[in-house]
Scaffold this motif. Structure first.
Motif, PDB file in Angstrom:
ATOM      1  N   PHE A  46      10.610  84.357 -17.615  1.00 22.82           N
ATOM      2  CA  PHE A  46      11.201  83.999 -18.895  1.00 22.82           C
ATOM      3  C   PHE A  46      10.219  84.429 -19.988  1.00 22.82           C
ATOM      4  CE2 PHE A  46       8.844  80.309 -17.428  1.00 22.82           C
ATOM      5  CZ  PHE A  46       8.220  79.801 -18.547  1.00 22.82           C
ATOM      6  N   LEU A  47      10.674  84.353 -21.246  1.00 24.30           N
ATOM      7  CA  LEU A  47       9.849  84.815 -22.371  1.00 24.30           C
ATOM      8  C   LEU A  47       9.490  83.654 -23.269  1.00 24.30           C
ATOM      9  CD1 LEU A  47      11.894  88.015 -23.277  1.00 24.30           C
ATOM     10  CD2 LEU A  47       9.568  87.993 -22.357  1.00 24.30           C
ATOM     11  N   LYS A  48       8.310  83.757 -23.868  1.00 24.88           N
ATOM     12  CA  LYS A  48       7.920  82.881 -24.976  1.00 24.88           C
ATOM     13  C   LYS A  48       7.683  83.777 -26.192  1.00 24.88           C
ATOM     14  CE  LYS A  48       4.994  79.279 -24.122  1.00 24.88           C
ATOM     15  NZ  LYS A  48       5.561  77.938 -23.914  1.00 24.88           N
ATOM     16  N   PRO A  49       8.029  83.333 -27.399  1.00 28.41           N
ATOM     17  CA  PRO A  49       7.878  84.209 -28.561  1.00 28.41           C
ATOM     18  C   PRO A  49       6.433  84.230 -29.067  1.00 28.41           C
ATOM     19  CG  PRO A  49       8.765  82.107 -29.256  1.00 28.41           C
ATOM     20  CD  PRO A  49       8.629  82.031 -27.746  1.00 28.41           C
ATOM     21  N   PRO A  50       6.004  85.363 -29.629  1.00 32.14           N
ATOM     22  CA  PRO A  50       4.649  85.431 -30.209  1.00 32.14           C
ATOM     23  C   PRO A  50       4.424  84.373 -31.285  1.00 32.14           C
ATOM     24  CG  PRO A  50       5.644  87.613 -30.103  1.00 32.14           C
ATOM     25  CD  PRO A  50       6.715  86.644 -29.706  1.00 32.14           C
ATOM     26  N   SER A  51       5.499  83.937 -31.942  1.00 32.34           N
ATOM     27  CA  SER A  51       5.354  82.909 -32.997  1.00 32.34           C
ATOM     28  C   SER A  51       4.891  81.563 -32.453  1.00 32.34           C
ATOM     29  CB  SER A  51       6.678  82.746 -33.746  1.00 32.34           C
ATOM     30  OG  SER A  51       7.742  82.591 -32.824  1.00 32.34           O
ATOM     31  N   ALA A  52       4.926  81.386 -31.133  1.00 31.60           N
ATOM     32  CA  ALA A  52       4.452  80.128 -30.533  1.00 31.60           C
ATOM     33  C   ALA A  52       2.943  80.120 -30.303  1.00 31.60           C
ATOM     34  CB  ALA A  52       5.170  79.882 -29.203  1.00 31.60           C
ATOM     35  N   VAL A  53       2.279  81.273 -30.471  1.00 30.80           N
ATOM     36  CA  VAL A  53       0.861  81.385 -30.107  1.00 30.80           C
ATOM     37  C   VAL A  53      -0.027  80.666 -31.118  1.00 30.80           C
ATOM     38  CG1 VAL A  53      -1.066  83.000 -29.815  1.00 30.80           C
ATOM     39  CG2 VAL A  53       1.187  83.554 -28.871  1.00 30.80           C
ATOM     40  N   ILE A  54      -0.966  79.885 -30.602  1.00 26.85           N
ATOM     41  CA  ILE A  54      -2.071  79.359 -31.397  1.00 26.85           C
ATOM     42  C   ILE A  54      -3.368  79.656 -30.647  1.00 26.85           C
ATOM     43  CG2 ILE A  54      -0.788  77.558 -32.622  1.00 26.85           C
ATOM     44  CD1 ILE A  54      -1.944  75.513 -30.619  1.00 26.85           C
ATOM     45  N   GLY A  55      -4.466  79.556 -31.361  1.00 25.56           N
ATOM     46  CA  GLY A  55      -5.765  79.825 -30.761  1.00 25.56           C
ATOM     47  C   GLY A  55      -6.464  78.543 -30.342  1.00 25.56           C
ATOM     48  N   PRO A  56      -7.689  78.678 -29.834  1.00 32.05           N
ATOM     49  CA  PRO A  56      -8.466  77.508 -29.451  1.00 32.05           C
ATOM     50  C   PRO A  56      -8.722  76.613 -30.662  1.00 32.05           C
ATOM     51  CG  PRO A  56      -9.806  79.491 -29.385  1.00 32.05           C
ATOM     52  CD  PRO A  56      -8.402  79.934 -29.643  1.00 32.05           C
ATOM     53  N   ASP A  57      -8.786  75.342 -30.420  1.00 34.43           N
ATOM     54  CA  ASP A  57      -9.105  74.324 -31.436  1.00 34.43           C
ATOM     55  C   ASP A  57      -7.997  74.126 -32.473  1.00 34.43           C
ATOM     56  OD1 ASP A  57     -11.610  73.877 -30.239  1.00 34.43           O
ATOM     57  OD2 ASP A  57     -12.416  75.619 -31.285  1.00 34.43           O
ATOM     58  N   GLU A  58      -6.871  74.805 -32.319  1.00 31.11           N
ATOM     59  CA  GLU A  58      -5.726  74.515 -33.198  1.00 31.11           C
ATOM     60  C   GLU A  58      -4.895  73.404 -32.561  1.00 31.11           C
ATOM     61  OE1 GLU A  58      -3.948  77.788 -35.590  1.00 31.11           O
ATOM     62  OE2 GLU A  58      -4.754  79.040 -34.000  1.00 31.11           O
ATOM     63  N   ALA A  59      -4.030  72.792 -33.371  1.00 33.27           N
ATOM     64  CA  ALA A  59      -3.257  71.649 -32.876  1.00 33.27           C
ATOM     65  C   ALA A  59      -1.909  72.082 -32.308  1.00 33.27           C
ATOM     66  CB  ALA A  59      -3.034  70.647 -33.999  1.00 33.27           C
ATOM     67  N   ILE A  60      -1.568  71.520 -31.145  1.00 39.78           N
ATOM     68  CA  ILE A  60      -0.206  71.573 -30.613  1.00 39.78           C
ATOM     69  C   ILE A  60       0.587  70.521 -31.389  1.00 39.78           C
ATOM     70  CG2 ILE A  60       1.234  71.121 -28.589  1.00 39.78           C
ATOM     71  CD1 ILE A  60      -1.355  71.839 -26.897  1.00 39.78           C
ATOM     72  N   VAL A  61       1.686  70.945 -32.001  1.00 39.24           N
ATOM     73  CA  VAL A  61       2.480  70.017 -32.824  1.00 39.24           C
ATOM     74  C   VAL A  61       3.723  69.603 -32.049  1.00 39.24           C
ATOM     75  CG1 VAL A  61       3.721  69.724 -34.996  1.00 39.24           C
ATOM     76  CG2 VAL A  61       1.610  71.088 -34.935  1.00 39.24           C
ATOM     77  N   LEU A  62       3.879  68.295 -31.858  1.00 40.76           N
ATOM     78  CA  LEU A  62       5.032  67.768 -31.129  1.00 40.76           C
ATOM     79  C   LEU A  62       6.206  67.665 -32.097  1.00 40.76           C
ATOM     80  CD1 LEU A  62       3.183  64.871 -29.251  1.00 40.76           C
ATOM     81  CD2 LEU A  62       3.638  67.204 -28.427  1.00 40.76           C
ATOM     82  N   PRO A  63       7.291  68.420 -31.847  1.00 35.91           N
ATOM     83  CA  PRO A  63       8.435  68.349 -32.769  1.00 35.91           C
ATOM     84  C   PRO A  63       9.073  66.962 -32.707  1.00 35.91           C
ATOM     85  CG  PRO A  63       8.633  70.202 -31.223  1.00 35.91           C
ATOM     86  CD  PRO A  63       7.534  69.328 -30.719  1.00 35.91           C
ATOM     87  N   ALA A  64       9.663  66.556 -33.827  1.00 33.14           N
ATOM     88  CA  ALA A  64      10.338  65.243 -33.852  1.00 33.14           C
ATOM     89  C   ALA A  64      11.631  65.297 -33.045  1.00 33.14           C
ATOM     90  CB  ALA A  64      10.632  64.866 -35.299  1.00 33.14           C
ATOM     91  N   GLY A  65      11.906  64.234 -32.314  1.00 35.84           N
ATOM     92  CA  GLY A  65      13.220  64.053 -31.699  1.00 35.84           C
ATOM     93  C   GLY A  65      13.518  64.890 -30.471  1.00 35.84           C
ATOM     94  N   VAL A  66      12.490  65.462 -29.834  1.00 39.74           N
ATOM     95  CA  VAL A  66      12.775  66.302 -28.660  1.00 39.74           C
ATOM     96  C   VAL A  66      12.453  65.608 -27.338  1.00 39.74           C
ATOM     97  CG1 VAL A  66      12.390  68.420 -29.984  1.00 39.74           C
ATOM     98  CG2 VAL A  66      10.554  67.508 -28.545  1.00 39.74           C
ATOM     99  N   GLY A  67      11.945  64.390 -27.370  1.00 41.23           N
ATOM    100  CA  GLY A  67      11.604  63.705 -26.121  1.00 41.23           C
ATOM    101  C   GLY A  67      10.286  64.201 -25.563  1.00 41.23           C
ATOM    102  N   ARG A  68      10.225  64.209 -24.222  1.00 45.86           N
ATOM    103  CA  ARG A  68       8.949  64.500 -23.556  1.00 45.86           C
ATOM    104  C   ARG A  68       8.517  65.956 -23.739  1.00 45.86           C
ATOM    105  NH1 ARG A  68       7.575  63.203 -17.134  1.00 45.86           N
ATOM    106  NH2 ARG A  68       6.282  65.043 -16.839  1.00 45.86           N
TER     107      ARG A  68
END
Ligand code: ZN
Length: 223
Positions: A46-68
């Motif tokens: 499967f594919l993930k988009p380049p727009s999802a990429v972050i580097g080290p020490d950046e924050a993973i942001v949990l979207p609202a309302g998506v559950g686990r």
């Protein structure tokens, strides 16, 4: 969003921004056993988009309302030159090196949608880095995930069903791989949920250690 994800002070190469990220589902024997699923006969892509990429020490942001939302520690293969229909024997020539990846996944959405695009594609859902190690990890090297310093996933590279050279060959028979494209090679057993405030580390022997914080998406009122 920066296109340069690595650490300038290191002698190792930095990562550019890939034109695509190709991910592999269910690629560890122990993970297939954990899920009581058959060993796949061919890689599941499967594919993930380049727009999802972050580097080290950046924050993973949990979207609202998506559950686990889960972590998935993965070894990433960074392509070094254009590859089309390469054999497994020749595949090493096309690899620039290896780095760490976290295939962050909105698990409830994955099950609800019946396919994986939305659940794997939110902004920040593809931490990569910190550097590109030129040598392949040893077969006994561990792919590990630490959540707030506790080991949650740990399996050797040798537990992969389709190792990196086979994946490069297989995928290059489907689509042309370009320099800086990234293949993330599946996750060991032990995936689990992330929460705001967590610190999550992907550690791979001989490759590196990728650390990211986790935060909740701001409320709309805060924008
Ligand atoms: Zn994955």
């Amino acid at each position: 969003m920066t296109a340069e994800l690595g650490n300038r002070s290191s002698g190792l190469s930095r990562l550019g921004l890939p034109s695509k990220i190709i991910a592999v589902g269910l690629n560890y024997r122990s993970h297939a056993r954990e899920l009581d699923m058959a060993i796949p006969e061919e890689p599941i892509l499967f594919l993930k988009p380049p727009s999802a990429v972050i580097g080290p020490d950046e924050a993973i942001v949990l979207p609202a309302g998506v559950g686990r939302v889960d972590y998935e520690a993965e070894l990433a293969v960074v392509i070094g030159k254009t590859a089309r229909n390469v054999t497994p024997e020749a595949a090493a020539e096309y690899i620039a090196g290896y780095t760490c990846a976290n295939d962050v996944t909105a698990r409830d959405l994955q099950q609800r949608d019946g396919q994986w695009t939305r659940s794997k594609s939110f902004d920040t859902f593809c931490p990569l880095g910190p550097e590109v190690a030129p040598e392949a990890p040893e077969p006994e090297a561990l792919v590990e995930l630490l959540l707030n310093g506790e080991v949650r996933q740990s399996a050797p590279v040798s537990d992969m069903i389709f190792p990196p050279l086979e994946l490069v060959s297989f995928i290059s028979g489907v689509m042309t791989l370009e320099p800086e494209d990234v293949i993330i090679t599946g996750t060991p057993p032990g995936v689990g949920p992330l929460a705001a405030g967590d610190s999550v580390t992907v550690r791979i022997g001989g490759v590196g250690e990728l650390i990211n914080s986790v935060e909740a998406a701001p409320n709309e009122a805060d924008w």
